[in-house]
Every structure is written in C-alpha cells, then in structure tokens.
Design an enzyme around this catalytic site. Structure first.
Site: not given
Ligand code: NAD
Length: 483
Positions: A252, A288, A178, A393
């Site tokens: 993650e 991240c 997804k 963040e």
């Molecule tokens: P987000 O949490 O808003 O979204 C991530 C994913 O989750 C998207 O595909 C979104 O559609 C989905 N999602 C949202 N609500 C959901 C729900 N209720 N049920 C199921 N899926 C749902 O994150 P983002 O804004 O896309 O990405 C940025 C974040 O990701 C930052 O906090 C960043 O630090 C983190 N990140 C972490 C790593 C790592 O390896 N630790 C790597 C990259 C990004």
C-alpha cells in the site's frame, strides 16, 4: 533531564523487552523538535526472537476454533475502548497529528475495526465444496499463511497497525508489527497493553530502523507473508529482498491524487472537499491518498481558487493537543526538509505560489512551538501537469491547482501520473460521475466526498497492489476426494 524520558520496549513472545544489543532511538516531538521518548533500536537478533515467538504461537492460534480467536479480538476491541484517549495523546505527541484527528477520528474507529475483525473470524475458515459427480467430492479450505509481517509508516500508526494485525489474526496467522522509527511510541504502548490480552507470541511489536530490523524480518525464512504500507522506494527494496523466498506481498504505497471539480459542482461542498477534507487539515497533507492535485474546470476556476484561499486562511497551526488546532506539524526534520524543498522546486519550475509558502517558526504564532516542523497550507497554480510538484508525492500540506476544459482533458491530466491510489470528482451530473468512475486509473474514486475510507484501499500503478482484509490473509487450498 534525559533520564526522565520514558523508554518503551518491544513486545516479543508475550514479554516486554529492550533490544538485544541494548540500543535505543530518540523519538522527537515534531511540534517542538525536542526528544520526548526512547524506543528500542532492534536488530537481526530481535528479528529472530520475534519470528521464533510468532512461529511457536502459530499452531495453537491457527488450530483454535474461529470463535476462540473472535473472543480474543473482542478483548482487544475492549482495550481500545478503555485506552483510546491515552493512545490518541501518545500518537499526537509522537507524530504531530492533531488531537482532533487522533482522538475524534482515528481511535474511535479502532474499536469497530477490531470488533469487525472478530465477527469475520468464521468467514476466514469457510471453504467451498464442488460436486464432481458420484464418488468424487472437491472442496477447499481457507488457511492462514503462518507468520505475517506488517511494516507500517509513521503517518497514522495505530490504524495501520490495526488493519494489518486484526485481519491477519482473525484469519489465524500470528503477527509481527514493525512500526516506523519516526513514530513508534503508540504502537509500542499498544503492544504493552496487549501483552496480557493475547496469548504469548501471537502478536509481536519490534521497533527500529528499516535497514537494521525491517530488512532481516523481510528476509527471514520464518516469515510467510508481508504487508507494507509505505513508500515506493521501500516497496522496491522489500520486493527484491523477499524475492529469493517468493513471499506474497501486499504493498500500500504513495499517491498524487487528482481532485477534480466540474463547473456544475456544488462549489460550497467542493471547496471544503478539495482543501480541508483532502489535504490541509488532513494530517497536514501526510496522507497517502491526499488530494494534492486539484483540477478545476475553467468557468469556475477563479471562483474556486478564491474559495480555496479563504478556507486555507482559516487553518490554525499550533499546539497539536489543543482542540482549536486544525493542522499539526510535519513528522520529522527529514520530512520537513523534503516538503520545504518542494516549495523551492515549485517556484523554480515557474509555478505561481497563490497561497502560503511560509514554514518553520514563521508559520506558527505560538512561540512554544518555534522549534517544530511547521509548514503553512500552500497552494501553487500551473497549467503544466509535467512539473515535479505535479508528479512527485510531496506528503505535506502543499496542493497544486490546474485548470481544465473538457472531461477528456480532466481524464488525461488525472491519469498522467505514475501513481493511482485515489481520485475525487465533484459534479452534480450522475453521468459525469459514472463515466469518471470508470475512466480514472485509481483504486478508489470518491464523488462529492473525499477521504471516506472504504476497505479495500488498493492502489494501481506505483501505488502498489494488495490490501489488508481477513480473506487477503488466507489462501485457498483445494482438495479432491474420491470414494
Ligand atoms: P517508508 O517507506 O520510508 O517507511 C515505511 C516503513 O518501512 C517503516 O517502518 C520503515 O522503517 C520500513 N522500512 C524502510 N526500509 C525498509 C527495508 N529496507 N526493509 C524493511 N522495512 C523497511 O514510508 P514512510 O515515510 O514511513 O511513510 C510515508 C509513505 O507511506 C508515503 O509514501 C505514503 O504515501 C505511504 N502511505 C501509504 C498508505 C496506503 O494505504 N497506501 C498509507 C499511509 C502511508
């Protein structure tokens, strides 16, 4: 004009499909602010179809000899070798990451990642035997979970997609990906490219909003394991939504990584390490583990700050497709507003703005991109690690510089964070390096380098737990045979 937009489709059960309800979402080019493609706005019916397809494909895929799965994964690696340039361009257009990063850094690595996953297929089915004495033999076998769900963020879609899919498939699971609604195009195109490469249903890609299709997938009884890369807020929603079914999760999440410069460091290296390597040209800080808190030992504080400003001044914002551009825009209007709100928060909290701070059309010279979501490399300075700009963040090209006196001070400031993803240490003293490695409460510590990713990239505290690797996508089953 609108009709000329390319419309991408989901991959479900080996077929390319529009969303059941016919809905679409616009995909915006963040460099211009203009819609450039459409993606399926999937819902619960699409989630059901993807799970049914993945379940149907599971017995044959998991029952195949490991060498058979390895054969398929090598074919996927071949697709990357052939289509890397196209996928890099799509990703750059869709999330604004410069072509330097997608074409030269990310995509070449994907061929290795899939080839490596192919090589690990055999390890995924290795068990152990335990001799319990005559007439009694204990043994274990590794088994896949079943259908795994990979939920990915927008900041580096192809590599996150690959880390989740390649290892899960190698272990014998079938997979649903997804992608994030802000940047799904490269993932959907990858699904298209793999439609005829993998057996139907083994890999499915379904785009849409988190609450509309992500949530039904998370709750679905037919999904056996979930790996999320995303924010802490989403991780909490997913944890609650999956609690009734007690699903195993890998989370993650975000970070606020300290990047710590000791007075004895090689300052030339450290200056690059804490700026372009860690935060500015690194996906405009949308990573991240970005080193967004720069801790500098007081004797070299002024000198380091001077060097950091000099390097920040060389960062070039502009056409993400140009080789000469070193930093792209922020992925979406929403995220742009979030990042720029922190510029205001930092000022109001009393932090000193020591570099940058301009955004929008003011931050980019090329008028073609005046409508894009640009933020200059920005540096704040403060002595107070309790400020929101030091604790939250920001996920943009904004770093905070903090002085420290002793090693103990550095450890205290670094660990004073709800996050614990990664840290950087710059020193010429091996003892300092080794002690800091032990004392920093993070999943990864880099010394005299930053952002060289090693697997597993696993966090502590609010940065989550669990990671993506072949063994992490298996569980060990125990058996005892008496004869
Ligand atoms: P987000 O949490 O808003 O979204 C991530 C994913 O989750 C998207 O595909 C979104 O559609 C989905 N999602 C949202 N609500 C959901 C729900 N209720 N049920 C199921 N899926 C749902 O994150 P983002 O804004 O896309 O990405 C940025 C974040 O990701 C930052 O906090 C960043 O630090 C983190 N990140 C972490 C790593 C790592 O390896 N630790 C790597 C990259 C990004």
């Amino acid at each position: 004009m609108a009709d000329a937009l390319r419309e991408y489709r989901n991959l479900v059960g080996g077929e390319l499909r529009t969303a059941e309800g016919g809905g679409t979402l616009d995909s915006v080019d963040p460099a211009t602010g203009e819609v450039w493609a459409r993606i399926p706005r999937s819902g619960a019916e699409d989630a059901d179809a993807a799970v049914a397809a993945a379940r149907a494909a599971f017995p044959k895929w998991s029952g195949m000899p490991a060498a058979g799965r390895a054969h398929y994964l090598r074919k996927v690696a071949g697709v990357f070798a052939k289509h890397a340039a196209e996928l890099a361009e799509l990703e750059t257009r869709d999330n604004g990451r410069t072509i330097n990063e997608t074409a030269k850094r990310d995509l070449p690595g994907m061929t290795y990642l899939w080839t490596n996953a192919a090589a690990e297929c055999a390890a995924a089915v290795e068990g152990r035997t335990v001799d319990f004495g005559p007439g009694s033999l204990g043994m274990t076998r590794r088994e896949p979970y079943g259908v795994t769900l990979g939920i990915i963020p927008w900041n580096s879609p192809i590599s996150t997609f690959s880390a989740k899919a390649a290892f899960a498939l190698a272990a014998g699971n079938t997979v649903i990906i997804k992608p994030a609604e802000q940047a799904s195009v490269s993932s959907l195109r990858l699904g298209e490219l793999l439609a005829d490469v993998l057996p139907a249903g083994v890999l499915n890609v379904v785009s849409g909003l988190g609450e509309e299709v992500g949530d039904p997938l998370v709750r679905h009884r037919g999904v056996n394991k979930i790996s999320l890369t995303g924010s802490v807020e989403t991780a909490k929603l997913i944890t609650r939504a999956s609690a009734d079914a007690l699903k195993p999760l890998a989370l993650e999440l975000g970070g606020k990584s300290p990047n710590i410069v000791f007075a004895d460091a090689d300052l030339d290296r450290a200056a690059v390490g804490v700026t372009t390597q860690a935060i500015f040209t690194a996906n405009a800080g949308q990573i991240c583990y970005g080193g967004s808190r720069v801790l500098i030992q007081r004797p070299v504080y002024d000198e380091m700050l001077h060097r950091m400003k000099e390097i920040a001044a060389t960062v070039r914002l502009g056409d993400p497709m140009s080789d000469e551009t070193t930093m792209g825009p922020i992925v979406s209007r929403e995220q742009f507003e979030r990042v720029t709100s922190y510029l205001e928060i930092g000022r109001k909290e009393g932090a000193e703005l020591v570099f940058g701070g301009r955004f929008g059309a003011e931050a980019v010279e090329d008028e073609r991109f005046a409508g894009g979501y640009w933020v200059e490399p920005t540096l704040f300075a403060t002595e107070d690690n309790g400020l929101r700009i030091c604790q939250e963040e920001i996920f943009g090209p904004v770093a905070v510089v903090l002085p420290f006196d002793t090693e103990d001070d550095a450890v205290a400031i670094a660990n004073d964070s709800s996050y614990g993803l990664a840290a950087g240490v710059w020193t010429s003293d091996l003892g300092t390096a080794q002690r800091m490695f032990r004392r920093l409460e993070t999943g990864t510590v880099w010394v005299n380098t930053f952002r060289k990713v090693m697997f597993p990239l696993e966090g502590v505290k609010d940065s989550g737990y669990g990671h993506d690797s072949v063994l992490a996508y298996t569980r060990e089953k125990a058996g005892l045979i008496e004869f």
